[in-house]
Structure formats: C-alpha cells, structure tokens
Scaffold this active site. Structure first.
Site, PDB file in Angstrom:
ATOM      1  CG  HIS A  83      17.513  -8.210  46.008  1.00 61.32           C
ATOM      2  ND1 HIS A  83      16.436  -7.956  45.701  1.00 61.32           N
ATOM      3  CD2 HIS A  83      17.483  -8.568  47.094  1.00 61.32           C
ATOM      4  CE1 HIS A  83      15.614  -7.891  46.386  1.00 61.32           C
ATOM      5  NE2 HIS A  83      16.291  -8.135  47.510  1.00 61.32           N
ATOM      6  CB  SER A  91      14.435  -6.096  49.472  1.00 61.58           C
ATOM      7  OG  SER A  91      14.471  -7.566  49.684  1.00 61.58           O
ATOM      8  CG  ASP A 116      16.767  -8.543  42.413  1.00 63.28           C
ATOM      9  OD1 ASP A 116      17.216  -9.687  42.773  1.00 63.28           O
ATOM     10  OD2 ASP A 116      15.811  -7.936  42.562  1.00 63.28           O
TER      11      ASP A 116
END
Length: 419
Positions: free
Chosen positions: A396, A182, A343
C-alpha cells in the site's frame, strides 16, 4: 521606453499576477538535494477554487518525458485524510525519489534525491494536486475555507481543472484521466462523473475525458476494512488462533475498526497495528530553498506536514463511491482498478469483491499478466471498459513497492492494450 523602465513594469506586472492568486506559476529547473538541472519539465502553481474564502490549490505539473503533445494527461490525487500529494510524487510514481541512506541532519543539508526511471511521467503528463484545501501547500486566506468535505472538494477539483486547462489550452486535445490511490479512491470516480456531466452540458473548456484509474482504493463500504483479517490469515501473517479469536469476538463489528467495544476484540486488533515513517519528506519540504524553488507563497503555510488528519475540519459525505463507478463506466468511460497483492491496508480481496458486485459481464477471464517473462500479477476484464488487476509484490500503495510493474501496467492500459 528604455530597457530599465520596461524591466520595472514587467516586474510589477509579474508581482500583481502572483499576489492575485491567478496564473501564479513557477518553472522549476532545479531542486535541493538533486545534482544538476532537472531532466524533466516541472511547473508548479496555484489555482483559486473558492473565491469567497480565497482558497487555492497547489499543484506540480510534470510533462510527459515521451511525447507531451500526444501522451495522456493524468490528474493524480493521493490517499489519506488531507495528505500532501508530494508523497505520491516522491514515494510512488513521480520522477524523483529520495536516496535511501542515513540522514545526519547537518546544518544546511537536505536529503538527497535521485532520478526515478519508472516514473509514470514516462507515459503521461501528470498534474499532482494538493487536495483538499489545507493539504500540502494548498491554503485558504479565510479560515472558513478549510471547512470542506468529500463532495465540496470534488467540486473544487472540477473548478481547478477548468481553470488549469484554460491556462494550458495546448493540452485540451490530449486524452485525460482522473487517478488516485487509497482514500482518493473515494474521490476519483466522483470527480470523473462531475467532469462527464459538464461535457454533456456542453460547458467549456471541453476536457477530453477518457476514464479514470484507482489504486488500492477505498469505497467507504465496510468491505474495505473487513477484508483485512481474512487476507492476513490467508497469507499466513496471523495464526489460526488469532483469526478465530477475532472472528468470534469481533462479530458484528468492522474488523478494521480502530476502537472496537469488545475488550477481547480490542486486544486482538492491537496486535495488528503497524506504522510508516516518511521523515525525509518533512526535512526536504520544510527547507527554505525548497520552498523558494517550488514557488511557495510566503506566509501561505506554516510547517509542511504529510497529513492533516485531526486539526482541520473535513466532512465525510460520500457514503459509498461504488455508485459512481457504475455510473461513469455506463457512459462508456474506461476504468482501471488495481491493487498490490501484499496490501493489508485495503486488501485486494475487498476490492475484488466490490468490483464483482457491479455484475458486469466478464470479457477476459482471470489470468496472469506478465513482464519480462515473469508473472507480474493477475487481471480480469469486464464489459463497461472496466479492468481489475493485482500487482504481484505490491503493498500500500503498489507503485511504491513495484514501480517497474506498475509503469508497465499503466503503459498498456492507457494504450488500450490488454495487460
């Protein structure tokens, strides 16, 4: 010298070491919520990374459950602005996870933990680091030490590694990788480049850097967020009507902008918002016994919070990480860029786009990769030792949703085998 006096001297020496902030390590053999002794080697500790402001980074080091003297060592950084790496350890690729069950909050109890069979520590030793200063249990005695940014925190991580390997020389010969997901995708290639520069300069300790890996990574480029709407439309999450409204009225604005100026655009984007709650980690990490077992310095931190997003200063001074990807791979270091294909936070469409923009030649065309006879995602390999992969069903971040597939991907990649 009698045994009692020797014992007192040893206790005094240990106390001085802990107060000084250097070599303050704790061997953790048990944790609240887990039944019995930990079935892996866990060391926690602090490393001073800013002498002027007395700032220390806190880490969790878990030795490989395979062959720790031969298996790679991975530095792992978590995503978010000043988020604790405990999220990665307990929700992504660590050897412990919370038991998913109602928690009644009865006095003296903590959420239960169980062993996670698809931990990345099956294939590598992992140093989970709370970075930057102020994240998790990392702290500064001087408030000015919290005023850091992307560049300065990257340099502090380089300092952390130099000191950590000096204290752990047995791991210097192991292959070493920098990893993160991320938001940390912006930091990882910069840290890798800084380490490579030290290697070229002949600085000690000589870390055996082999490459880096980033999952569901941001770069700082507009494509990170601008791919959200096309992705959500492509997988049928948003209707043709909403997609067309956003495309018409958000023209010229980043689709991921949380505060668009156009009113119609703002109303349309509000319909995409979602939340995620990790309350079990708050209860567990703020338990006094947990802190004692982890060796948290008394008075160093107040309440543990998952992320400090607004209350501490942080400078975003890496405009784009793409140049670091190009620089570090041009030196021969390996790179794995992977994305969960479900995601919607940092969609694989955007990641695939910037990877392609590097203009590396393709050496293994886009194809499915498999686990137990089933498609586990898709992958493509480029020159400069760069591999891009999707993880089927991964959100995610990908290891939270598809731990078995992600462990298989890691095992193959660090062994230099095709996915």
């Amino acid at each position: 010298m009698d045994a009692q006096l020797l014992s007192r001297l040893l206790f005094l020496l240990l106390s001085l070491i802990i107060v000084s902030g250097e070599a303050a390590t704790t061997l953790v053999t048990s944790l609240p919520g887990f039944d019995g002794a930990l079935p892996f080697h866990l060391e926690t500790g602090y490393v001073t990374v800013d002498e002027e402001h007395d700032s220390e980074l806190f880490y969790y080091f878990i030795e490989s459950e395979g062959d720790p003297r031969r298996d790679p060592v991975i530095l792992w950084l978590t995503g978010g602005d000043r988020c604790s790496v405990l999220s990665a350890l307990l929700f992504e690729m660590g050897p412990l996870r919370f038991v998913i069950e109602p928690y009644d909050g009865a006095a003296g109890t903590v959420p239960r933990l169980h062993y996670h069979p698809y931990s990345w520590t099956k294939a590598a030793s992992v140093i989970f680091v709370d970075s930057p200063v102020g994240a998790g249990f990392s702290f500064s005695r001087d408030p000015r030490g919290y005023d850091v940014g992307e560049v300065s925190s990257s340099l502090q991580l380089k300092t952390f590694l130099a000191k950590w390997f000096t204290e752990h020389p047995d791991f210097l010969s192991n292959h070493f990788y920098v990893g993160g997901d991320s938001y940390a995708g912006k930091i990882v290639p910069n840290v890798a480049q800084k380490i490579s520069e030290d290697i070229e300069a002949g600085l000690k300790p000589a870390i055996n850097l082999k490459g880096y890996l980033v999952g569901n990574p941001i770069t700082g480029e507009a494509i990170d967020l601008d791919s959200r709407v096309p992705y959500l439309h492509g997988v049928g999450v948003i209707s043709d009507q909403l997609y067309e409204t956003i495309m018409e009225h958000c023209h010229g604005e980043r689709y991921g902008n949380p505060n668009p100026k156009n009113v119609i655009c703002a109303q349309a984007m509000d319909r995409l918002k979602a939340g995620y709650i990790t309350y079990l980690a708050y209860v567990w990490a703020n338990n006094n016994i947990t802190r004692e077992n982890l060796g948290i310095k008394e008075g160093s931190m107040g309440e543990w919070v998952r992320c400090h997003e607004k209350d501490l200063p942080f400078t975003h001074d890496i405009e784009s990480s793409i140049k670091y990807h190009r620089n570090i791979t041009s030196k021969g270091y390996r790179a794995l860029v992977y994305s969960g294909d479900h995601d919607a936070v940092v969609p694989f469409l955007g990641t695939q786009s910037w990877v392609r923009s590097l203009n590396f030649s393709i050496i293994d065309e886009w194809r499915a990769w498999h686990l137990d006879g089933q498609s586990a995602g898709f992958t493509i390999a480029y020159t400069n030792n760069m591999t891009f992969a999707t993880v089927k069903g991964g959100g995610h971040t990908a290891p939270s949703y598809q731990p078995e597939r992600c462990l298989a991907m890691l095992r193959r990649w660090i062994s230099s085998k095709p996915l």
